[in-house]
Design a protein around this motif. Structure first.
Motif, PDB file in Angstrom:
ATOM      1  N   ARG A 117       0.845  -1.205   0.000  1.00 28.67           N
ATOM      2  CA  ARG A 117       0.000   0.000   0.000  1.00 28.67           C
ATOM      3  C   ARG A 117       0.877   1.252   0.000  1.00 28.67           C
ATOM      4  O   ARG A 117       0.613   2.213  -0.711  1.00 28.67           O
ATOM      5  N   TRP A 118       1.938   1.242   0.792  1.00 27.75           N
ATOM      6  CA  TRP A 118       2.869   2.376   0.866  1.00 27.75           C
ATOM      7  C   TRP A 118       3.536   2.616  -0.486  1.00 27.75           C
ATOM      8  O   TRP A 118       3.679   3.758  -0.927  1.00 27.75           O
ATOM      9  N   ILE A 119       3.902   1.541  -1.168  1.00 26.63           N
ATOM     10  CA  ILE A 119       4.519   1.664  -2.501  1.00 26.63           C
ATOM     11  C   ILE A 119       3.535   2.327  -3.466  1.00 26.63           C
ATOM     12  O   ILE A 119       3.910   3.226  -4.227  1.00 26.63           O
ATOM     13  N   GLN A 128       1.758   7.202  -6.529  1.00 28.64           N
ATOM     14  CA  GLN A 128       0.772   8.250  -6.774  1.00 28.64           C
ATOM     15  C   GLN A 128       1.361   9.628  -6.503  1.00 28.64           C
ATOM     16  O   GLN A 128       1.105  10.578  -7.245  1.00 28.64           O
ATOM     17  N   LYS A 129       2.158   9.756  -5.445  1.00 25.05           N
ATOM     18  CA  LYS A 129       2.807  11.037  -5.134  1.00 25.05           C
ATOM     19  C   LYS A 129       3.734  11.461  -6.272  1.00 25.05           C
ATOM     20  O   LYS A 129       3.764  12.613  -6.658  1.00 25.05           O
ATOM     21  N   GLN A 130       4.495  10.512  -6.802  1.00 24.18           N
ATOM     22  CA  GLN A 130       5.411  10.831  -7.885  1.00 24.18           C
ATOM     23  C   GLN A 130       4.658  11.233  -9.141  1.00 24.18           C
ATOM     24  O   GLN A 130       5.069  12.125  -9.863  1.00 24.18           O
ATOM     25  N   GLU A 131       3.549  10.575  -9.428  1.00 22.56           N
ATOM     26  CA  GLU A 131       2.741  10.929 -10.609  1.00 22.56           C
ATOM     27  C   GLU A 131       2.162  12.341 -10.446  1.00 22.56           C
ATOM     28  O   GLU A 131       2.091  13.088 -11.405  1.00 22.56           O
ATOM     29  N   GLY A 132       1.737  12.678  -9.216  1.00 25.56           N
ATOM     30  CA  GLY A 132       1.197  14.014  -8.950  1.00 25.56           C
ATOM     31  C   GLY A 132       2.245  15.088  -9.080  1.00 25.56           C
ATOM     32  O   GLY A 132       1.964  16.195  -9.553  1.00 25.56           O
TER      33      GLY A 132
END
Length: 121
Positions: free
Chosen positions: A107-109, A114-118
């Protein structure tokens, strides 16, 4: 095979037949050991874990050590320990040792991805 002990042990202990009885007992014990070894299934410690039928196989909710986490994330053990100490990865302590639920790491991965895509948009 039943073994009968003589009633007068002190008289027989000095005689040579006692040695023969002792040898028969040793031979029978060796036979029993061999039969037990032959009856037990062979276990190959060098066989890959995925091919072994482990009795103590854990369910899908695996718990990882720092070393296993480092291997899973392909990072150094020191880095995995530092991430755990700093709270960057979800984990918990058992005594003084860190442990991690594989499902929480997955889940953390996904959150990190998602953070990197944002950030890239």
């Amino acid at each position: 095979m039943k073994i009968r002990l003589p009633s007068d042990l002190s008289a027989r202990a000095e005689s040579p037949p006692w040695d023969a009885a002792l040898e028969l007992l040793r031979a029978e014990l060796d036979d029993l050991k061999q039969a037990k070894l032959a009856a037990s299934p062979p276990f190959n410690y060098f066989q890959p874990k995925s091919l072994r039928e482990d009795i103590f196989e854990m369910p899908n909710e695996d718990i990882l050590t720092v070393k296993e986490l480092a291997e899973y994330l392909k990072i150094a053990e020191k880095t995995a320990y530092r991430f755990a100490s700093e709270g960057k990865v979800p984990g918990f302590k058992v005594g003084s040792a860190w442990r991690f639920r594989k499902s929480e790491i997955d889940r953390w991965i996904a959150e990190q991805e998602q953070k990197q895509e944002g950030e890239q948009k």
